[in-house]
Design an enzyme around this catalytic site. Sequence first.
Site, PDB file in Angstrom:
ATOM      1  N   LYS A 261     -12.053 -37.580 -74.929  1.00  0.00           N
ATOM      2  CA  LYS A 261     -12.194 -37.249 -73.516  1.00  0.00           C
ATOM      3  C   LYS A 261     -13.640 -36.893 -73.117  1.00  0.00           C
ATOM      4  CE  LYS A 261      -7.867 -37.791 -72.364  1.00  0.00           C
ATOM      5  NZ  LYS A 261      -7.035 -38.184 -73.493  1.00  0.00           N
TER       6      LYS A 261
HETATM    7  C1  LIG Z   1      -5.397 -37.666 -73.234  1.00  0.00           C
HETATM    8  C2  LIG Z   1      -4.391 -37.594 -72.187  1.00  0.00           C
HETATM    9  C3  LIG Z   1      -3.366 -36.651 -72.204  1.00  0.00           C
HETATM   10  C4  LIG Z   1      -3.064 -35.776 -73.387  1.00  0.00           C
HETATM   11  O1  LIG Z   1      -4.071 -35.051 -73.891  1.00  0.00           O
HETATM   12  P1  LIG Z   1      -4.081 -34.558 -75.425  1.00  0.00           P
HETATM   13  O2  LIG Z   1      -5.095 -33.469 -75.366  1.00  0.00           O
HETATM   14  O3  LIG Z   1      -4.524 -35.718 -76.257  1.00  0.00           O
HETATM   15  O4  LIG Z   1      -2.738 -34.067 -75.776  1.00  0.00           O
HETATM   16  C5  LIG Z   1      -2.512 -36.592 -71.117  1.00  0.00           C
HETATM   17  N1  LIG Z   1      -2.629 -37.409 -70.084  1.00  0.00           N
HETATM   18  C6  LIG Z   1      -3.593 -38.355 -70.020  1.00  0.00           C
HETATM   19  C7  LIG Z   1      -3.677 -39.225 -68.820  1.00  0.00           C
HETATM   20  C8  LIG Z   1      -4.492 -38.493 -71.070  1.00  0.00           C
HETATM   21  O5  LIG Z   1      -5.416 -39.452 -71.026  1.00  0.00           O
END
Ligand SMILES: *Cc1c(COP(=O)(O)O)cnc(C)c1O
Length: 379
Positions: A189
Amino acid sequence: MSPGNELINHKELTEIKKIFTKSDGVLFAHGFDKRRKNIFRVRKFENELSKKFNSKYVQCVSSGTAAIKVALKALGVKHGDEVITQSFNFIATIEAILDCGAKPIITGINDGLNMPVEELPKLITNKTKAVIVVHMLGYSAEMDKILKYCKKKKIPLIEDNCEAVGGSYKGKKLGTLSDIGIFSFDFGKTITTGEGGCILTNNKKNYLFFKRYHDHGHKLIKNIPRGIDDADMPGFNYRMTELQAAVGLSQIKKLDFIIRESKKRFLLIQKIIGEKLNLRKIYEKSEPNYDTIIFKIKNKSKRKKIVNYLVRSGVGTKNLPDAIKWHFAYFWKHAITKNQLKHTLKSKKILEQYIAIPIYLSISLKNYERLSKNLLKII
Ligand SMILES: *Cc1c(COP(=O)(O)O)cnc(C)c1O
């Protein structure tokens, strides 16, 4: 790779080292007050997030997926309820809904790859407890329409902003426009703590629920030692650790730089390919976080050539179509009903035409310029 993890360097390490020098290695978010000399890094990271995103309350948790689950729990979502979300998504939203015992109800997408507000009236029932709108790949959803509709229907709205941290709509940060906002700090992210996430809200009642539910229901009353603290509801353990928060404290300082540098690359690519290729529309009055630039190509063989080129060049096609199986409900037969899958067929036709170029800071402007010009040669 994504900007946050590309920029990890001695600064994150310095923050981590501080845990072991100044506060004697307390890795837990709560308690151990005497040992840690009053340094609470998760609390500090929450305060920084709260200031940066102008959200009254922020609760850090162990992941973005956990954040969605805790948010749904705060809204009272339980067995037999329904939660509406979109087909172009990440599976985490569906999993969080299922984990509450509720049923995911799936919308299609419009040509801007966003949740179409027009579909909501057909999907809402007296079991609908929340709508989760997702700002996919850095771009804002059609927030004014969705907000207006949910307000009218008095249905709580959650923004899954895991992929658009730093983006905005009408000058407000994405994730702070609705009742509850969700961020992820996983390794892919915009900013990262390895694993981690947070929940944003301006509603004190929601916040107090997050705070307690993510930590076994603890009442967390000040000056009462944790061991004799009370609880009157069962929760779970979705805590963030001090190690994650230390990394987060360093990463959050890099966010403006990430957006600024990503924007330069985005605008350069846009300038070169924008006239020939049909770019994904940036929703009016919104600004993406420039994580990805997306365009549409109707011709299948040209599309294939471009995807092959992007993969060969090492840049790839971030989710469209690289990791599409994890980002499109059509593939989630294990998690949603046949009837819901039907809603995704029209979206499949739209989504298939799009290609996403990820923006990396480790790729120079010059290289993106060359890449963009090569794309034009292919079509
Ligand atoms: C990455 C992501 C998540 C979940 O996040 P994690 O920290 O990996 O559990 C939820 N929604 C979207 C749209 C994402 O891209």
